[in-house]
Design a protein around this motif. Structure first.
Motif, PDB file in Angstrom:
ATOM      1  N   VAL A  77       0.840  -1.198   0.000  1.00  0.00           N
ATOM      2  CA  VAL A  77       0.000   0.000   0.000  1.00  0.00           C
ATOM      3  C   VAL A  77       0.874   1.247   0.000  1.00  0.00           C
ATOM      4  CG1 VAL A  77      -1.744   1.299   1.268  1.00  0.00           C
ATOM      5  CG2 VAL A  77      -1.831  -1.207   1.211  1.00  0.00           C
ATOM      6  N   ASP A  78       0.623   2.121  -0.962  1.00  0.00           N
ATOM      7  CA  ASP A  78       1.309   3.412  -1.017  1.00  0.00           C
ATOM      8  C   ASP A  78       0.349   4.465  -0.462  1.00  0.00           C
ATOM      9  OD1 ASP A  78       2.713   5.685  -1.521  1.00  0.00           O
ATOM     10  OD2 ASP A  78       2.819   5.435  -3.697  1.00  0.00           O
ATOM     11  N   PRO A  79       0.648   5.027   0.687  1.00  0.00           N
ATOM     12  CA  PRO A  79      -0.260   6.023   1.277  1.00  0.00           C
ATOM     13  C   PRO A  79      -0.528   7.206   0.356  1.00  0.00           C
ATOM     14  CG  PRO A  79       1.427   5.355   2.853  1.00  0.00           C
ATOM     15  CD  PRO A  79       1.835   4.795   1.520  1.00  0.00           C
ATOM     16  N   ALA A  80       0.375   7.450  -0.594  1.00  0.00           N
ATOM     17  CA  ALA A  80       0.202   8.591  -1.498  1.00  0.00           C
ATOM     18  C   ALA A  80      -0.793   8.304  -2.617  1.00  0.00           C
ATOM     19  CB  ALA A  80       1.551   8.981  -2.101  1.00  0.00           C
ATOM     20  N   GLY A  81      -1.188   7.072  -2.773  1.00  0.00           N
ATOM     21  CA  GLY A  81      -2.106   6.726  -3.850  1.00  0.00           C
ATOM     22  C   GLY A  81      -3.117   5.696  -3.385  1.00  0.00           C
ATOM     23  N   ALA A  82      -4.204   5.563  -4.120  1.00  0.00           N
ATOM     24  CA  ALA A  82      -5.256   4.613  -3.769  1.00  0.00           C
ATOM     25  C   ALA A  82      -5.030   3.302  -4.499  1.00  0.00           C
ATOM     26  CB  ALA A  82      -6.630   5.185  -4.132  1.00  0.00           C
ATOM     27  N   ALA A  83      -5.253   2.179  -3.821  1.00  0.00           N
ATOM     28  CA  ALA A  83      -5.107   0.862  -4.441  1.00  0.00           C
ATOM     29  C   ALA A  83      -6.361   0.525  -5.236  1.00  0.00           C
ATOM     30  CB  ALA A  83      -4.872  -0.201  -3.368  1.00  0.00           C
ATOM     31  N   PRO A  84      -6.206  -0.164  -6.372  1.00  0.00           N
ATOM     32  CA  PRO A  84      -7.372  -0.576  -7.156  1.00  0.00           C
ATOM     33  C   PRO A  84      -8.285  -1.488  -6.338  1.00  0.00           C
ATOM     34  CG  PRO A  84      -5.339  -0.830  -8.417  1.00  0.00           C
ATOM     35  CD  PRO A  84      -4.937  -0.532  -7.014  1.00  0.00           C
ATOM     36  N   ASP A  85      -9.580  -1.402  -6.576  1.00  0.00           N
ATOM     37  CA  ASP A  85     -10.550  -2.180  -5.808  1.00  0.00           C
ATOM     38  C   ASP A  85     -10.346  -3.683  -5.951  1.00  0.00           C
ATOM     39  OD1 ASP A  85     -11.697   0.142  -4.951  1.00  0.00           O
ATOM     40  OD2 ASP A  85     -13.258   0.173  -6.498  1.00  0.00           O
ATOM     41  N   TYR A  86      -9.900  -4.141  -7.135  1.00  0.00           N
ATOM     42  CA  TYR A  86      -9.812  -5.573  -7.353  1.00  0.00           C
ATOM     43  C   TYR A  86      -8.709  -6.232  -6.519  1.00  0.00           C
ATOM     44  CZ  TYR A  86      -5.704  -4.934 -10.389  1.00  0.00           C
ATOM     45  OH  TYR A  86      -4.465  -4.625 -10.888  1.00  0.00           O
ATOM     46  N   LEU A  87      -7.902  -5.443  -5.829  1.00  0.00           N
ATOM     47  CA  LEU A  87      -6.848  -6.010  -4.994  1.00  0.00           C
ATOM     48  C   LEU A  87      -7.282  -6.174  -3.539  1.00  0.00           C
ATOM     49  CD1 LEU A  87      -3.693  -4.105  -6.272  1.00  0.00           C
ATOM     50  CD2 LEU A  87      -4.475  -6.386  -6.871  1.00  0.00           C
ATOM     51  N   ASP A  88      -8.543  -5.881  -3.249  1.00  0.00           N
ATOM     52  CA  ASP A  88      -8.988  -5.914  -1.870  1.00  0.00           C
ATOM     53  C   ASP A  88      -8.853  -7.289  -1.229  1.00  0.00           C
ATOM     54  OD1 ASP A  88     -11.686  -3.472  -2.169  1.00  0.00           O
ATOM     55  OD2 ASP A  88      -9.529  -3.246  -1.912  1.00  0.00           O
ATOM     56  N   ARG A  89      -8.826  -8.355  -2.033  1.00  0.00           N
ATOM     57  CA  ARG A  89      -8.693  -9.705  -1.467  1.00  0.00           C
ATOM     58  C   ARG A  89      -7.271  -9.988  -1.001  1.00  0.00           C
ATOM     59  NH1 ARG A  89     -11.087 -12.968  -6.422  1.00  0.00           N
ATOM     60  NH2 ARG A  89      -9.882 -11.319  -7.433  1.00  0.00           N
ATOM     61  N   ALA A  90      -6.311  -9.208  -1.451  1.00  0.00           N
ATOM     62  CA  ALA A  90      -4.931  -9.406  -1.028  1.00  0.00           C
ATOM     63  C   ALA A  90      -4.711  -8.777   0.343  1.00  0.00           C
ATOM     64  CB  ALA A  90      -3.971  -8.804  -2.055  1.00  0.00           C
ATOM     65  N   LEU A  91      -3.770  -9.351   1.106  1.00  0.00           N
ATOM     66  CA  LEU A  91      -3.462  -8.831   2.432  1.00  0.00           C
ATOM     67  C   LEU A  91      -2.668  -7.530   2.300  1.00  0.00           C
ATOM     68  CD1 LEU A  91      -2.333 -12.230   3.975  1.00  0.00           C
ATOM     69  CD2 LEU A  91      -4.532 -11.083   4.320  1.00  0.00           C
ATOM     70  N   PRO A  92      -3.109  -6.456   2.930  1.00  0.00           N
ATOM     71  CA  PRO A  92      -2.406  -5.174   2.790  1.00  0.00           C
ATOM     72  C   PRO A  92      -1.079  -5.164   3.550  1.00  0.00           C
ATOM     73  CG  PRO A  92      -4.199  -4.965   4.352  1.00  0.00           C
ATOM     74  CD  PRO A  92      -4.313  -6.339   3.764  1.00  0.00           C
ATOM     75  N   VAL A  93      -0.069  -4.578   2.943  1.00  0.00           N
ATOM     76  CA  VAL A  93       1.236  -4.377   3.572  1.00  0.00           C
ATOM     77  C   VAL A  93       1.394  -2.874   3.800  1.00  0.00           C
ATOM     78  CG1 VAL A  93       3.735  -4.562   3.292  1.00  0.00           C
ATOM     79  CG2 VAL A  93       2.246  -6.415   2.498  1.00  0.00           C
ATOM     80  N   LEU A  94       1.386  -2.484   5.067  1.00  0.00           N
ATOM     81  CA  LEU A  94       1.418  -1.062   5.400  1.00  0.00           C
ATOM     82  C   LEU A  94       2.785  -0.592   5.877  1.00  0.00           C
ATOM     83  CD1 LEU A  94      -1.957  -0.959   7.375  1.00  0.00           C
ATOM     84  CD2 LEU A  94      -1.578  -0.454   4.955  1.00  0.00           C
TER      85      LEU A  94
END
Length: 221
Positions: A77-94
């Motif tokens: 996850v890049d805080p400066a940009g929004a992630a595409p919706d289709y990646l919501d099933r993946a585990l976020p790395v913050l």
């Protein structure tokens, strides 16, 4: 089934393991020279070392997600940009230090590649709490003839720009995490190739040293 065979002049000792019943049995099989069918089969005492190796493979198989092939997906996850919706099933790395990194960066920059592989190595061992070193050593005693049932961990990494790559840890063949360059894709699903002519960056160990050499026989699960 899992199996191991040790040959002698008169007898072949065979270990057969069944994951469904969690049982491992040892048999002595005698054949005449040139004879295909055995003329005598006897139960033998199971070697405790082989029994321990069998149970370690059972633990790997049963550790969630259950099975020989364990796979999951991460999204950096890049805080400066929004992630595409289709990646919501993946585990976020913050907590990735370079959240804007892309698959091209990883393929072209050895330092970026080493960092990602090291990060994924730690992430695999955290999410799949199984002793990789012990599993490798166990495969020095018992193996499967079906490569589709060989212990493997795969992680699909989605980068913030939509590109992706898969990392693979093939426990049977190597104690090292590697990136599958053929799986590298950009946001439009096009193959991304490295612009560098050099070889693979330094490998990263995830377990102890190589298992001791031993007499192996393939096994059927």
């Amino acid at each position: 089934m899992l199996a191991r065979t040790d040959h002698s002049a008169e007898w072949t000792e065979v270990y057969v393991g069944d994951l469904n019943t969690r049982t491992l049995r040892k048999y002595g099989v005698a054949r005449s020279w040139g004879q295909v069918e055995p003329y005598d089969v006897r139960r033998r005492r199971t070697d405790p070392v082989i029994a321990s190796a069998f149970m370690q493979l059972v633990r790997f198989h049963d550790t969630a997600p259950a099975g020989w092939k364990k796979a999951y997906a991460l999204r950096i996850v890049d805080p400066a940009g929004a992630a595409p919706d289709y990646l919501d099933r993946a585990l976020p790395v913050l907590d990735y230090p370079m959240p804007a990194v892309t698959v091209r960066d990883v393929l072209d920059d050895p330092q970026q590649r080493r960092f990602l592989e090291t990060y994924l190595q730690s992430d695999m061992l955290r999410r799949i709490p199984v002793d990789i070193g012990s599993t490798r050593r166990s495969l020095g005693f018992l193996q499967s003839s079906d490569q589709a049932r060989s212990p493997v961990i795969q992680v699909l990494v989605h980068f913030a720009d939509g590109s992706r790559i898969t990392s693979v840890l093939d426990v049977a063949s190597s104690p090292m995490v590697r990136l599958d360059e053929q799986s590298a894709r950009d946001v439009r699903d096009r193959l991304v190739s490295s612009a560098r002519a050099s070889g693979h960056a330094a490998d990263h160990w995830v377990g102890p040293a190589d298992p001791p050499s031993s007499s192996l026989t393939t096994i059927d699960f």
